[in-house]
Design a protein around this motif. Structure first.
Motif, PDB file in Angstrom:
ATOM      1  N   GLY A   1       0.961  -1.093  -0.186  1.00  0.00           N
ATOM      2  CA  GLY A   1       0.048  -0.135   0.059  1.00  0.00           C
ATOM      3  C   GLY A   1       0.778   1.150   0.315  1.00  0.00           C
ATOM      4  O   GLY A   1       0.294   2.344   0.389  1.00  0.00           O
ATOM      5  N   ILE A   2       2.116   1.250  -0.301  1.00  0.00           N
ATOM      6  CA  ILE A   2       2.974   2.257  -0.372  1.00  0.00           C
ATOM      7  C   ILE A   2       3.340   2.634  -2.002  1.00  0.00           C
ATOM      8  O   ILE A   2       3.612   1.588  -2.697  1.00  0.00           O
ATOM      9  CB  ILE A   2       4.502   2.030   0.597  1.00  0.00           C
ATOM     10  CG1 ILE A   2       4.034   1.711   1.721  1.00  0.00           C
ATOM     11  CG2 ILE A   2       5.403   2.905   0.294  1.00  0.00           C
ATOM     12  CD1 ILE A   2       5.189   1.143   2.818  1.00  0.00           C
ATOM     13  N   ASP A   3       3.563   3.931  -2.075  1.00  0.00           N
ATOM     14  CA  ASP A   3       4.130   4.484  -3.680  1.00  0.00           C
ATOM     15  C   ASP A   3       5.625   4.242  -3.270  1.00  0.00           C
ATOM     16  O   ASP A   3       6.233   5.126  -2.905  1.00  0.00           O
ATOM     17  CB  ASP A   3       3.636   5.804  -3.843  1.00  0.00           C
ATOM     18  CG  ASP A   3       4.325   6.429  -5.147  1.00  0.00           C
ATOM     19  OD1 ASP A   3       4.668   5.556  -5.896  1.00  0.00           O
ATOM     20  OD2 ASP A   3       4.412   7.564  -5.431  1.00  0.00           O
ATOM     21  N   ASN A   4       6.161   3.144  -3.554  1.00  0.00           N
ATOM     22  CA  ASN A   4       7.521   2.864  -3.266  1.00  0.00           C
ATOM     23  C   ASN A   4       8.727   3.717  -3.984  1.00  0.00           C
ATOM     24  O   ASN A   4       9.996   3.803  -3.597  1.00  0.00           O
ATOM     25  CB  ASN A   4       7.959   1.451  -3.384  1.00  0.00           C
ATOM     26  CG  ASN A   4       6.954   0.359  -2.599  1.00  0.00           C
ATOM     27  OD1 ASN A   4       5.647   0.229  -3.224  1.00  0.00           O
ATOM     28  ND2 ASN A   4       7.068  -0.002  -1.448  1.00  0.00           N
ATOM     29  N   ASP A   5       8.169   4.372  -5.152  1.00  0.00           N
ATOM     30  CA  ASP A   5       9.372   4.914  -5.940  1.00  0.00           C
ATOM     31  C   ASP A   5       8.987   6.476  -6.176  1.00  0.00           C
ATOM     32  O   ASP A   5       9.651   7.227  -6.635  1.00  0.00           O
ATOM     33  CB  ASP A   5       9.468   4.381  -7.171  1.00  0.00           C
ATOM     34  CG  ASP A   5       8.365   4.010  -8.150  1.00  0.00           C
ATOM     35  OD1 ASP A   5       7.004   4.539  -7.481  1.00  0.00           O
ATOM     36  OD2 ASP A   5       8.400   3.431  -9.098  1.00  0.00           O
ATOM     37  N   GLY A   6       7.677   6.932  -5.571  1.00  0.00           N
ATOM     38  CA  GLY A   6       7.310   8.266  -5.461  1.00  0.00           C
ATOM     39  C   GLY A   6       6.844   8.429  -7.225  1.00  0.00           C
ATOM     40  O   GLY A   6       6.817   9.884  -7.437  1.00  0.00           O
ATOM     41  N   ASP A   7       6.228   7.871  -7.787  1.00  0.00           N
ATOM     42  CA  ASP A   7       5.459   7.901  -9.112  1.00  0.00           C
ATOM     43  C   ASP A   7       4.083   8.048  -9.195  1.00  0.00           C
ATOM     44  O   ASP A   7       3.545   8.331 -10.124  1.00  0.00           O
ATOM     45  CB  ASP A   7       6.062   6.912 -10.317  1.00  0.00           C
ATOM     46  CG  ASP A   7       5.663   5.679  -9.999  1.00  0.00           C
ATOM     47  OD1 ASP A   7       4.969   5.366  -8.721  1.00  0.00           O
ATOM     48  OD2 ASP A   7       5.731   4.587 -10.658  1.00  0.00           O
ATOM     49  N   GLY A   8       3.499   8.025  -8.066  1.00  0.00           N
ATOM     50  CA  GLY A   8       2.137   8.277  -7.873  1.00  0.00           C
ATOM     51  C   GLY A   8       1.193   6.754  -7.985  1.00  0.00           C
ATOM     52  O   GLY A   8       0.145   7.105  -7.886  1.00  0.00           O
ATOM     53  N   TYR A   9       1.878   5.810  -8.406  1.00  0.00           N
ATOM     54  CA  TYR A   9       1.334   4.698  -8.695  1.00  0.00           C
ATOM     55  C   TYR A   9       1.386   3.592  -7.368  1.00  0.00           C
ATOM     56  O   TYR A   9       2.621   3.534  -6.741  1.00  0.00           O
ATOM     57  CB  TYR A   9       1.645   3.973  -9.712  1.00  0.00           C
ATOM     58  CG  TYR A   9       1.409   4.604 -11.070  1.00  0.00           C
ATOM     59  CD1 TYR A   9       0.034   4.445 -11.635  1.00  0.00           C
ATOM     60  CD2 TYR A   9       2.273   5.199 -11.604  1.00  0.00           C
ATOM     61  CE1 TYR A   9      -0.376   5.503 -12.531  1.00  0.00           C
ATOM     62  CE2 TYR A   9       2.017   6.169 -13.055  1.00  0.00           C
ATOM     63  CZ  TYR A   9       0.663   6.162 -13.398  1.00  0.00           C
ATOM     64  OH  TYR A   9       0.259   6.722 -14.449  1.00  0.00           O
ATOM     65  N   LEU A  10       0.534   2.813  -6.887  1.00  0.00           N
ATOM     66  CA  LEU A  10       0.633   1.637  -5.766  1.00  0.00           C
ATOM     67  C   LEU A  10       0.469   0.136  -6.106  1.00  0.00           C
ATOM     68  O   LEU A  10      -0.257   0.245  -7.433  1.00  0.00           O
ATOM     69  CB  LEU A  10      -0.562   2.126  -4.721  1.00  0.00           C
ATOM     70  CG  LEU A  10      -0.736   3.360  -4.172  1.00  0.00           C
ATOM     71  CD1 LEU A  10      -1.742   3.577  -3.152  1.00  0.00           C
ATOM     72  CD2 LEU A  10       0.395   3.687  -3.302  1.00  0.00           C
ATOM     73  N   ASP A  11       1.362  -0.507  -5.704  1.00  0.00           N
ATOM     74  CA  ASP A  11       1.357  -1.752  -5.762  1.00  0.00           C
ATOM     75  C   ASP A  11       0.902  -2.486  -7.286  1.00  0.00           C
ATOM     76  O   ASP A  11       1.906  -2.200  -8.136  1.00  0.00           O
ATOM     77  CB  ASP A  11       0.115  -2.182  -4.966  1.00  0.00           C
ATOM     78  CG  ASP A  11       0.613  -2.078  -3.314  1.00  0.00           C
ATOM     79  OD1 ASP A  11       1.645  -1.994  -3.130  1.00  0.00           O
ATOM     80  OD2 ASP A  11      -0.278  -1.964  -2.526  1.00  0.00           O
ATOM     81  N   ASP A  12      -0.264  -3.019  -7.384  1.00  0.00           N
ATOM     82  CA  ASP A  12      -0.456  -3.530  -8.560  1.00  0.00           C
ATOM     83  C   ASP A  12      -0.755  -2.546  -9.761  1.00  0.00           C
ATOM     84  O   ASP A  12      -0.692  -3.032 -11.063  1.00  0.00           O
ATOM     85  CB  ASP A  12      -1.737  -4.595  -8.555  1.00  0.00           C
ATOM     86  CG  ASP A  12      -2.960  -3.992  -8.357  1.00  0.00           C
ATOM     87  OD1 ASP A  12      -2.849  -2.747  -7.772  1.00  0.00           O
ATOM     88  OD2 ASP A  12      -4.148  -4.486  -8.456  1.00  0.00           O
ATOM     89  N   GLU A  13      -0.803  -1.345  -9.725  1.00  0.00           N
ATOM     90  CA  GLU A  13      -0.592  -0.365 -10.684  1.00  0.00           C
ATOM     91  C   GLU A  13       0.817  -0.108 -11.209  1.00  0.00           C
ATOM     92  O   GLU A  13       0.723   0.642 -12.133  1.00  0.00           O
ATOM     93  CB  GLU A  13      -1.312   0.825  -9.957  1.00  0.00           C
ATOM     94  CG  GLU A  13      -2.744   0.842  -9.558  1.00  0.00           C
ATOM     95  CD  GLU A  13      -3.242   2.244  -8.824  1.00  0.00           C
ATOM     96  OE1 GLU A  13      -2.197   3.046  -8.588  1.00  0.00           O
ATOM     97  OE2 GLU A  13      -4.413   2.434  -8.556  1.00  0.00           O
TER      98      GLU A  13
END
Length: 185
Positions: free
Chosen positions: A141-153
């Motif tokens: 549930g975290i935007d791990n790279d700061g690109d605005g997309y979460l997990d399966d997105e």
């Protein structure tokens, strides 16, 4: 009118980044990456990422140092895991717990022109990847790279949480180095 269209097509129709490279720089070598961090394989992983990006972009040939027009020297100065977000724990003592961590790398990248004996750029780069307490990064549930997309997105959020965060940081560093090379022209 046809004459104007022909001029526009002739001048703007064909574009290549390879044509913008200064005449004296046709190749690059990546010197052995100096790793002063605790992440023992970070240098090899970063070198592989940069080499692959250079091969895919195809604007400079990668050669051995003694055959190259330029070289890239990289020093990994620091690698650290830092708490990034907190919440109250679920016990009666109301301690804070870390919800999100960031693995952060601090590197120095120098691109050197061996023909003209000059530094083309010298950049300090700090990049990160985020991960949570769940081991699968695609479920945190975290935007791990700061690109605005979460997990399966997000296509790069998969696998072990910390390893994926390291890969995200490596990709960010690689992109900044390649952008630095291109901006130098």
């Amino acid at each position: 009118m046809i004459y104007l269209l022909a001029i526009l097509l002739f001048h703007c129709g064909i574009y290549s980044t390879k044509g913008t490279i200064p005449n004296n720089i046709k190749s690059i070598s990546i010197k052995n990456i100096e790793n002063d961090s605790v992440e023992f394989d970070l240098g090899e992983r970063l070198e592989e990422s940069i080499s692959n990006k250079l091969l895919n972009e195809n604007f400079l040939d990668i050669t051995l140092l003694d055959l190259s027009d330029s070289y890239l020297k990289i020093i990994i100065k620091k690698a650290e895991d830092m708490p990034y977000s907190y919440s109250l724990s679920n016990n009666n003592f109301e301690f804070e717990k870390v919800d999100e961590w960031r693995v952060q790398f601090n590197i120095n990248a120098i691109w050197y022109d061996m023909i003209n004996n000059e530094v083309l750029f010298d950049k300090n780069i700090i990049e990160w990847g985020a991960y949570g307490s769940i081991d699968d990064i695609s479920l945190d549930g975290i935007d791990n790279d700061g690109d605005g997309y979460l997990d399966d997105e997000d296509s790069n959020e998969m696998g072990s949480a910390r390893e994926a965060a390291i890969n995200i940081a490596i990709n960010k560093i690689t992109n900044k180095i390649i952008e630095g090379i291109i901006e130098t022209w």
